[in-house]
Design a protein around this motif. Structure first.
Motif, PDB file in Angstrom:
ATOM      1  N   ALA A  17       0.723  -1.475   0.115  1.00  0.00           N
ATOM      2  CA  ALA A  17       0.145   0.123   0.073  1.00  0.00           C
ATOM      3  C   ALA A  17       1.011   1.339   0.026  1.00  0.00           C
ATOM      4  CB  ALA A  17      -0.727  -0.052   1.161  1.00  0.00           C
ATOM      5  N   ASP A  18       1.375   1.620  -1.170  1.00  0.00           N
ATOM      6  CA  ASP A  18       2.134   2.909  -1.114  1.00  0.00           C
ATOM      7  C   ASP A  18       1.709   4.099  -1.705  1.00  0.00           C
ATOM      8  OD1 ASP A  18       1.913   2.168  -3.843  1.00  0.00           O
ATOM      9  OD2 ASP A  18       4.070   1.887  -4.182  1.00  0.00           O
ATOM     10  N   HIS A  19       0.342   3.801  -1.968  1.00  0.00           N
ATOM     11  CA  HIS A  19      -0.378   5.154  -2.034  1.00  0.00           C
ATOM     12  C   HIS A  19      -1.880   4.828  -2.265  1.00  0.00           C
ATOM     13  CE1 HIS A  19      -0.131   3.857  -6.328  1.00  0.00           C
ATOM     14  NE2 HIS A  19      -1.420   4.493  -6.772  1.00  0.00           N
ATOM     15  N   GLY A  20      -3.014   5.817  -2.320  1.00  0.00           N
ATOM     16  CA  GLY A  20      -4.205   5.302  -2.006  1.00  0.00           C
ATOM     17  C   GLY A  20      -4.570   4.166  -2.910  1.00  0.00           C
ATOM     18  N   THR A  66      -3.330   1.705  -4.508  1.00  0.00           N
ATOM     19  CA  THR A  66      -2.619   0.197  -4.035  1.00  0.00           C
ATOM     20  C   THR A  66      -3.096   0.128  -2.847  1.00  0.00           C
ATOM     21  OG1 THR A  66      -0.651   1.331  -3.423  1.00  0.00           O
ATOM     22  CG2 THR A  66      -0.571   0.149  -5.416  1.00  0.00           C
ATOM     23  N   GLY A  67      -3.345   0.913  -2.001  1.00  0.00           N
ATOM     24  CA  GLY A  67      -4.025   0.697  -0.404  1.00  0.00           C
ATOM     25  C   GLY A  67      -5.267   0.087  -0.687  1.00  0.00           C
ATOM     26  N   ARG A  87      -2.319  15.285  -4.028  1.00  0.00           N
ATOM     27  CA  ARG A  87      -2.951  16.528  -3.960  1.00  0.00           C
ATOM     28  C   ARG A  87      -2.182  17.795  -4.034  1.00  0.00           C
ATOM     29  NH1 ARG A  87      -7.000  14.470   0.925  1.00  0.00           N
ATOM     30  NH2 ARG A  87      -7.465  12.452  -0.092  1.00  0.00           N
ATOM     31  N   PRO A 119      -9.821   1.803   2.658  1.00  0.00           N
ATOM     32  CA  PRO A 119      -8.886   3.055   2.888  1.00  0.00           C
ATOM     33  C   PRO A 119      -8.881   4.019   1.584  1.00  0.00           C
ATOM     34  CG  PRO A 119      -7.661   0.886   2.388  1.00  0.00           C
ATOM     35  CD  PRO A 119      -8.945   0.563   2.471  1.00  0.00           C
ATOM     36  N   PHE A 120      -9.251   3.495   0.677  1.00  0.00           N
ATOM     37  CA  PHE A 120      -9.369   4.470  -0.659  1.00  0.00           C
ATOM     38  C   PHE A 120     -10.694   4.848  -0.986  1.00  0.00           C
ATOM     39  CE2 PHE A 120      -9.225   4.775  -5.308  1.00  0.00           C
ATOM     40  CZ  PHE A 120      -8.377   6.117  -5.267  1.00  0.00           C
ATOM     41  N   THR A 169       2.478   5.550   6.460  1.00  0.00           N
ATOM     42  CA  THR A 169       1.721   4.483   5.499  1.00  0.00           C
ATOM     43  C   THR A 169       0.903   3.439   6.322  1.00  0.00           C
ATOM     44  OG1 THR A 169       3.376   4.644   4.018  1.00  0.00           O
ATOM     45  CG2 THR A 169       1.645   3.262   3.313  1.00  0.00           C
ATOM     46  N   GLN A 217      -3.232   3.230   6.960  1.00  0.00           N
ATOM     47  CA  GLN A 217      -3.357   1.857   6.218  1.00  0.00           C
ATOM     48  C   GLN A 217      -3.441   2.044   4.565  1.00  0.00           C
ATOM     49  OE1 GLN A 217      -4.593  -1.230   7.576  1.00  0.00           O
ATOM     50  NE2 GLN A 217      -3.407  -0.386   9.070  1.00  0.00           N
ATOM     51  N   GLY A 218      -2.280   2.721   4.166  1.00  0.00           N
ATOM     52  CA  GLY A 218      -2.103   2.999   2.757  1.00  0.00           C
ATOM     53  C   GLY A 218      -3.088   4.052   2.301  1.00  0.00           C
ATOM     54  N   GLY A 219      -3.939   4.440   2.791  1.00  0.00           N
ATOM     55  CA  GLY A 219      -4.614   5.515   2.357  1.00  0.00           C
ATOM     56  C   GLY A 219      -4.305   6.857   2.763  1.00  0.00           C
ATOM     57  N   THR A 220      -5.261   7.881   2.733  1.00  0.00           N
ATOM     58  CA  THR A 220      -4.857   9.259   3.359  1.00  0.00           C
ATOM     59  C   THR A 220      -5.610   9.280   4.760  1.00  0.00           C
ATOM     60  OG1 THR A 220      -5.054   9.693   1.011  1.00  0.00           O
ATOM     61  CG2 THR A 220      -5.268  11.559   2.517  1.00  0.00           C
ATOM     62  N   THR A 261      -7.159  12.028   7.085  1.00  0.00           N
ATOM     63  CA  THR A 261      -7.600  13.335   6.939  1.00  0.00           C
ATOM     64  C   THR A 261      -8.457  13.874   8.097  1.00  0.00           C
ATOM     65  OG1 THR A 261      -9.660  12.380   6.086  1.00  0.00           O
ATOM     66  CG2 THR A 261      -8.102  13.405   4.382  1.00  0.00           C
ATOM     67  N   SER A 270      -4.537  17.059   5.292  1.00  0.00           N
ATOM     68  CA  SER A 270      -4.559  15.595   4.852  1.00  0.00           C
ATOM     69  C   SER A 270      -3.164  15.202   4.735  1.00  0.00           C
ATOM     70  CB  SER A 270      -5.136  14.870   3.593  1.00  0.00           C
ATOM     71  OG  SER A 270      -4.691  15.740   2.396  1.00  0.00           O
ATOM     72  N   ASN A 319       1.234   8.787   1.903  1.00  0.00           N
ATOM     73  CA  ASN A 319       2.438   8.237   1.509  1.00  0.00           C
ATOM     74  C   ASN A 319       3.294   9.131   0.751  1.00  0.00           C
ATOM     75  OD1 ASN A 319       4.032   6.791  -0.523  1.00  0.00           O
ATOM     76  ND2 ASN A 319       3.896   5.532   1.370  1.00  0.00           N
TER      77      ASN A 319
END
Lengths: 318, 332
Positions: free
Chosen positions: A36-39, A41-42, A198, A317-318, B152, B156-159, B161, B254, B257
């Motif tokens: 999970a290296d960004h949204g 893939t998370g 962002r 998570p995304f 990360t 949990q791999g997300g963002t 906020t 926010s 990663n």
């Protein structure tokens, strides 16, 4: 190879017919995905783990092993380990990169492992049995159709691109193709890279706002970029922009569409849940012996207020 | 272009007019002239304040990096550290907002959290480098990976906020506010530059930092507590990152990663363009300020024109950086 598979399949079907559920083929399925290296893939990791539980419940005796890798080299090692240590007979893989993983995948495919490749195609297609992917050109087309229609075919737009990759090119090229052929009166003022994040979305949009005094709509292509775009518009207090179209279907943006946000009127999916579709299709084919389509394209869908609730996964998570 | 009016008093000889040390400044002026010719909105206050505001975040980090590099060290973890601090700050604020609400206490807790994480990270770096005798390059390369991975994991791999929109509106003035018509980040950036200029040139700590960078062994013979000075330099750098975090979080509310990705190189580039030698020994805060503004301005000029293809934009940045370095090459 095909013959063996067919024989396997036939045997499975016959035994399933003769003895019912209990004698379904027990499969060991390896799932190799990027960490999970960004949204996005998370989201892939989230859906893979959720689907693992579903499959193991639906097909007792079948084991699913999920491995995440931080780069192509690590993933290549995992593929080898899954074969030699975990003795998998099936591999579902979202390759970190296509070229470096083709040989390791081909090696175990030649030894009889059924391989489903997700999202990023291998350079040698003979190393895979099935391919499941999202529809990048489709995402561009759907987005352009929506914007063209909503703007009644007239106006000025700016485009924020992702990272310079094949994925981004396919999206932007097909977007422009639709605009050119169907909506020639929509003018693309400029397009610049915002790298699917962002901060860059904010920065690029600030500069677009400085440069262009009248913008009717923004194609941000990606929900993360769109977050930055909205903030920049807010800061500059610009009211000329009627809507912003993101993409990928993050929960935050699907929620906005669902709630009737005035600026976020729609979203276009490119969902990480494609890993779930790939795993389900593969498991079904392997356990019941049914045939899996060689190529499955998960279409990019336009999400509007009417259908948003079907695409809303609040705990992803995304 | 405001500048901290500080004359380096380290030069024992009478300062000569050295054109080469104005290289980055001349480069920046040239770039501004080109920008204004290409698009007359370049010189509008709106655009100038956009560029300076976005400079501030990396600029404040680069001010800290100036101390590290002058002392002969390097810190590769700052980009990851801002991501971790931003993530932790948002999570803590989300947790306390329920009980404290939109109050001054909430703002204070956010600020203290960022500073605390920075302080601990700085101490950790300093101790590993001095007492653990590990190269700064390795220590901070390692912690960079750790900080980003922890963030990360937290996300949990997300963002991560703000869960409550009221939290965003509470913090937004810290980035978007404009007392006296000037955005807060620019004011903080200027204040930091002034403080850092004084710290570097008017205090014993600053002198020690420069002495250690010129010759660490001689500094030890001169009874300077080299380890302590190095530790405090790393703490100062990490606290600069904390201040950047406090300004960064209100912008988008926010952290993910991708937050601060590559900022360490941008900060180091700003320092070097500004005339500080990578091998340490001497440097100028004013140069770092100009270097940071220069880097942000290149991107801005490219964005507000479409002279060059979007594919080649990074190459232009590369060319400008090399040209500016060439202009100031004779500095010793």
């Amino acid at each position: 190879m095909k013959k063996i598979l067919l024989a396997f399949g036939a045997a499975a079907v016959i035994s399933a017919l003769a003895f019912g559920q209990d004698t379904m083929k027990k499969s060991i399925i390896g799932v190799a995905i990027p960490s999970a290296d960004h949204g996005w893939t998370g989201g892939v990791v989230y859906f893979a783990n959720r689907t693992k539980a579903d499959i193991e419940k639906m097909y007792p005796g079948t084991t699913v092993i999920v491995k995440t890798a931080k780069d192509a080299a690590e993933q290549a090692n995992q593929v080898q380990d899954l074969f030699t240590v975990n003795k998998i007979d099936t591999l579902v893989i979202l390759p970190y990169e296509s070229a470096p993983l083709t040989t390791p995948i081909k090696n175990i495919h030649d030894k009889g492992v059924f391989v489903t490749v997700v999202d990023r195609g291998l350079t040698d297609e003979s190393a895979q049995d099935a391919y499941v992917a999202g529809d990048n050109p489709g995402m561009g087309t759907v987005s352009a159709e929506y914007m063209g229609k909503k703007m009644n075919g007239v106006g000025n737009i700016v485009v924020l691109r992702g990272i310079a990759t094949v994925i981004d090119n396919q999206r932007v090229d097909s977007f422009e193709a639709v605009m050119k052929s169907k909506y020639p009166k929509i003018k693309i003022l400029d397009k610049k890279y915002a790298n699917w994040n962002r901060d860059d979305g904010f920065k690029v949009m600030q500069d677009f706002l400085t440069r262009f005094k009248k913008i009717d709509a923004v194609w941000a292509q990606d929900d993360d970029i769109a977050v930055g775009v909205l903030k920049a518009m807010d800061q500059a207090k610009r009211k000329d922009i009627k809507f912003v179209l993101g993409g990928a279907g993050s929960k935050e943006f699907i929620k906005k569409v669902m709630d009737g946000d005035p600026l976020i009127t729609a979203d276009v999916t490119y969902s990480p849940s494609m890993i779930r579709d790939a795993m389900n299709l593969t498991a079904k084919a392997r356990v019941t012996g049914s045939k899996m389509p060689v190529k499955t394209i998960i279409p990019s869908v336009l999400v509007t207020k009417a259908n948003a609730k079907d695409y809303y996964f609040p705990d992803s998570p995304f | 272009m405001s500048q901290p009016k500080i004359t380096p008093s380290t030069n024992l000889t009478k300062p000569k007019l050295d054109l080469s040390s104005y290289g980055p400044f001349i480069g920046l002026i040239l770039l501004c002239v080109i920008g204004a010719i290409l698009n007359r909105d370049f010189a509008s206050w709106g655009n100038i304040s956009n560029v300076l505001t976005r400079t501030s975040l990396v600029g404040i980090i680069a001010i800290g990096a100036t101390f590290i590099i002058i002392s002969g060290g390097i810190d590769l973890s700052v980009g990851s550290l801002i991501a971790l601090q931003a993530g932790v700050m948002i999570l803590v604020l989300n947790a306390v907002f329920g009980t404290l609400g939109a109050s001054f206490a909430t703002i204070l807790i956010g600020i203290v959290t960022a500073l605390a994480v920075g302080f601990v990270a700085g101490l950790l770096h300093g101790f590993l480098i001095t007492k653990g005798r590990i190269e700064a390059f390795i220590v901070t390369l390692g912690t960079a990976a750790i900080y980003r991975a922890v963030l990360t994991q937290l996300a949990q791999g997300g963002t991560i906020t703000f869960t409550d929109p009221k939290l965003s509106s509470l913090f937004e003035p810290l980035y978007y506010g404009t007392p006296l018509g000037i955005p807060v980040p620019i004011l903080v950036f200027l204040a930091m530059a002034l403080i850092a200029g004084l710290l570097l040139n008017q205090t014993t700590f600053g002198r020690y930092v420069q002495a250690i960078g010129s010759n660490e062994q001689v500094s030890r013979y001169a009874a300077i507590n080299v380890d302590a000075v190095k530790i405090w330099a790393f703490v100062f750098q990490a606290l600069c990152v904390s201040i950047a975090t406090i300004l960064y979080v209100p912008r988008l509310g926010s952290a993910s990663n991708g937050t601060g990705l590559g900022w360490e190189l941008e900060a180091i580039a700003a320092v070097i363009i500004g005339g500080t030698a990578l091998k340490g020994g001497s440097g100028k805060i004013f140069g770092t300020v100009v270097g940071s503004i220069l880097l942000a301005t290149i991107g801005n000029v490219l964005n507000i024109t479409s002279l060059i293809s979007e594919y080649l934009n990074p190459a232009v940045q590369g060319v400008v950086v090399i040209v500016v370095a060439f202009l100031q090459r004779n500095r010793k």
